[in-house]
Design an enzyme around this catalytic site. Structure first.
Site, PDB file in Angstrom:
ATOM      1  N   VAL B 135      -4.395  -9.055   6.268  1.00  0.00           N
ATOM      2  CA  VAL B 135      -4.422  -9.513   4.886  1.00  0.00           C
ATOM      3  C   VAL B 135      -3.771 -10.893   4.868  1.00  0.00           C
ATOM      4  O   VAL B 135      -2.732 -11.087   5.503  1.00  0.00           O
ATOM      5  CB  VAL B 135      -3.654  -8.553   3.957  1.00  0.00           C
ATOM      6  CG1 VAL B 135      -3.658  -9.061   2.518  1.00  0.00           C
ATOM      7  CG2 VAL B 135      -4.237  -7.139   4.030  1.00  0.00           C
ATOM      8  N   CYS B 136      -4.402 -11.829   4.180  1.00  0.00           N
ATOM      9  CA  CYS B 136      -3.789 -13.143   3.940  1.00  0.00           C
ATOM     10  C   CYS B 136      -3.458 -13.808   5.286  1.00  0.00           C
ATOM     11  O   CYS B 136      -4.272 -13.795   6.208  1.00  0.00           O
ATOM     12  CB  CYS B 136      -2.569 -12.954   3.036  1.00  0.00           C
ATOM     13  SG  CYS B 136      -1.910 -14.466   2.288  1.00  0.00           S
TER      14      CYS B 136
END
Lengths: 246, 246
Positions: B135-136
Site C-alpha cells: 500500500v502506498c
C-alpha cells in the site's frame, strides 16, 4: 532533522519522503485564526478504522490541533483484540474543544456508555463544542449521553434500531448533520464525513488538499458496501439489522 | 464470554453489538481449506491508514489468519508521531505466508529499507508467498528488495518517480497486479486493493461480506483524491510529484 537528510540514504528516499510532510507543515491555514481543536475520544475496544480514517485526514490539515484523548493512558486493545493503541491526552485535562469526535466499537461501546466519568466528560465538553460528531456506533454513545434525542442521525446499518431506543431517528445516509451534531454510517464512513467537516470548518480547499494527500479516490471493486446495494445473498449471509428494544 | 451478555447492560447494547462479531466467527470459510495466512509488516513510522484499512477488512474474513508482524514488539510511533502501536508477532518467528502486505510511511520507509534484517526477511518470505502486496510507499520497500524490477506497479502519486529509480514502471491505477505482485496507490487505496485480493483468494462473496461489515460505500464530498481529478489550485498547493534520481 528532516533537512539533514538529503538523498543520503542508499537510494535517496529521505528527502523525497520527507517532502510531503514538509509541504503539509509549511502550508498556512486558510484563514488567520487560533488552531481548531479536534478531540477524538478513545476507549478500550474501538473499531480502528472508525478513528484512524478521520485521524489520517485531520492530522494533515494545517490549523487543526488534533488530540487523541482517553480516560487513561493505558494501552487499549481494538474490538478485534489485535491492535494495541494508546491515547496521547487525558480527558480530565480537556475542558473544551471545537470538535468532539466519537468513534464506534463493539462491546467497548456498551462499557464506555456505562462509564459515568467518560459520559460526564462527553456531556461537559459537548457543551463547549462547535461540532460533536460520531462514526459508526459512536452515535450510540452520543445518544446514550442524551445528545441525539429528537434528532435525525445515522450509525452502522446493523445497529440502526438502537438509535430509536435512545430517542433519535435513524437516517440511511453516509452522514447526517443536525444542528451541530454530525453522525456518520459504519466504520469507513468517517472518511467521507471528515472531509465534509474540514470543508465546513476551514473551506473546501483544505478538505481537498487533505483528500489528495491520502489519495482518497475510492474505487471499490464490488458494490456491497451498503444494505441497499449489497446482493440479497450477501445481506443474508451477514445478517439483518438487529432489532431494537421497542 | 459474549454469550453471557444478553441485554444486561443498562440499555441492552451487549448482545446487539456482539452479534455482528459472532456472525463473523460463525460463518464458514467459502471452501474447506487451511486458513490463509496474511502477514502485515509493521515498522516504526508507518502511515496508519495504509495498514488499518486492509486490517479492518481482513480480520473480519473467516478463513484468514491475520498477523501484524515486526522486527520487535517495541511500541512504534506512526509517521505523524501521534499514534502508538505494537506488532503481535515477530518476523523472525515467521518463515512463510500466503500473503505478505507491506504498508507505506514517511521516513520510516527509508529506515526499514536500510534494515538488512527486515529486508532479508521480506525477500525470504516473499519466496514463499502466493501474493506479495503493498500500500502506498510500501511499494518502495518491495522495489528496494528487488521484487518489482521490470514490473508495472503503483504507489502514492507523490513518490511515483521513485519506483522508476528501482527498475519498476509506475502505473496511475488504484491498484496494479503483475504476476503475484499487487501494489496499490496512496494511503486509502489499500481498502480497494484488499477487497479485490479477498475476492481473488476466497471468492467475491467473502469480499462483499467484509465490505458490507465495514459499510464501505464511499461517498467523498469532493473529487480531489487523485492527481488527475484534483483542481489545479489544489495540486499546486499540495506540490508536484517529487523528481526521481534519473
Amino acid at each position: 532533522m528532516r533537512n539533514h537528510v538529503r538523498r543520503r540514504g542508499l537510494f535517496g528516499l529521505g528527502a523525497l519522503l520527507a517532502a510531503p510532510l514538509a509541504i503539509a507543515a509549511a502550508s498556512a491555514p486558510a484563514k488567520t485564526m487560533a488552531p481548531l481543536k479536534v478531540v477524538i475520544l478513545l476507549y478500550p475496544g474501538t473499531t480502528m478504522l472508525d478513528w484512524v480514517g478521520p485521524y489520517e485526514l485531520l492530522h494533515r490539515v494545517p490549523g487543526i490541533d488534533l488530540v487523541l484523548a482517553a480516560k487513561t493512558r493505558d494501552f487499549y486493545r481494538s474490538d478485534s483484540g489485535m491492535v494495541v493503541y494508546q491515547a496521547n491526552a487525558l480527558i480530565r485535562d480537556i475542558d473544551r474543544t471545537d470538535v468532539l469526535l466519537v468513534p464506534g466499537g463493539g462491546m467497548g461501546v456498551r462499557d464506555v456508555s456505562n462509564d459515568a466519568e467518560v459520559m460526564g466528560w462527553v456531556r461537559r465538553v459537548d457543551a463547549t463544542s462547535r461540532i460533536t460528531a460520531s462514526v459508526c456506533t459512536g452515535a450510540l454513545i452520543l445518544a446514550r449521553a442524551g445528545l441525539l434525542r429528537g434528532r435525525p442521525a445515522t450509525t452502522h446499518w446493523a445497529l440502526q434500531n438502537m438509535l430509536g431506543d435512545q430517542g433519535a431517528t435513524y437516517v440511511d445516509e453516509r452522514w447526517v448533520v443536525n444542528d451541530k451534531y454530525w453522525t456518520s454510517a459504519g466504520v469507513s464512513a468517517g472518511l467521507d464525513m471528515t472531509l465534509a467537516l474540514i470543508g465546513h470548518l476551514l473551506g473546501e480547499a483544505e478538505a481537498m488538499k487533505a483528500q489528495l494527500k491520502i489519495q482518497y479516490d475510492p474505487k471499490p471493486p464490488f458494490h456491497a458496501g451498503s444494505w441497499s446495494t449489497a446482493p440479497a445473498a450477501i445481506r443474508e449471509a451477514v445478517g439483518a439489522p438487529m432489532p431494537g428494544r421497542s
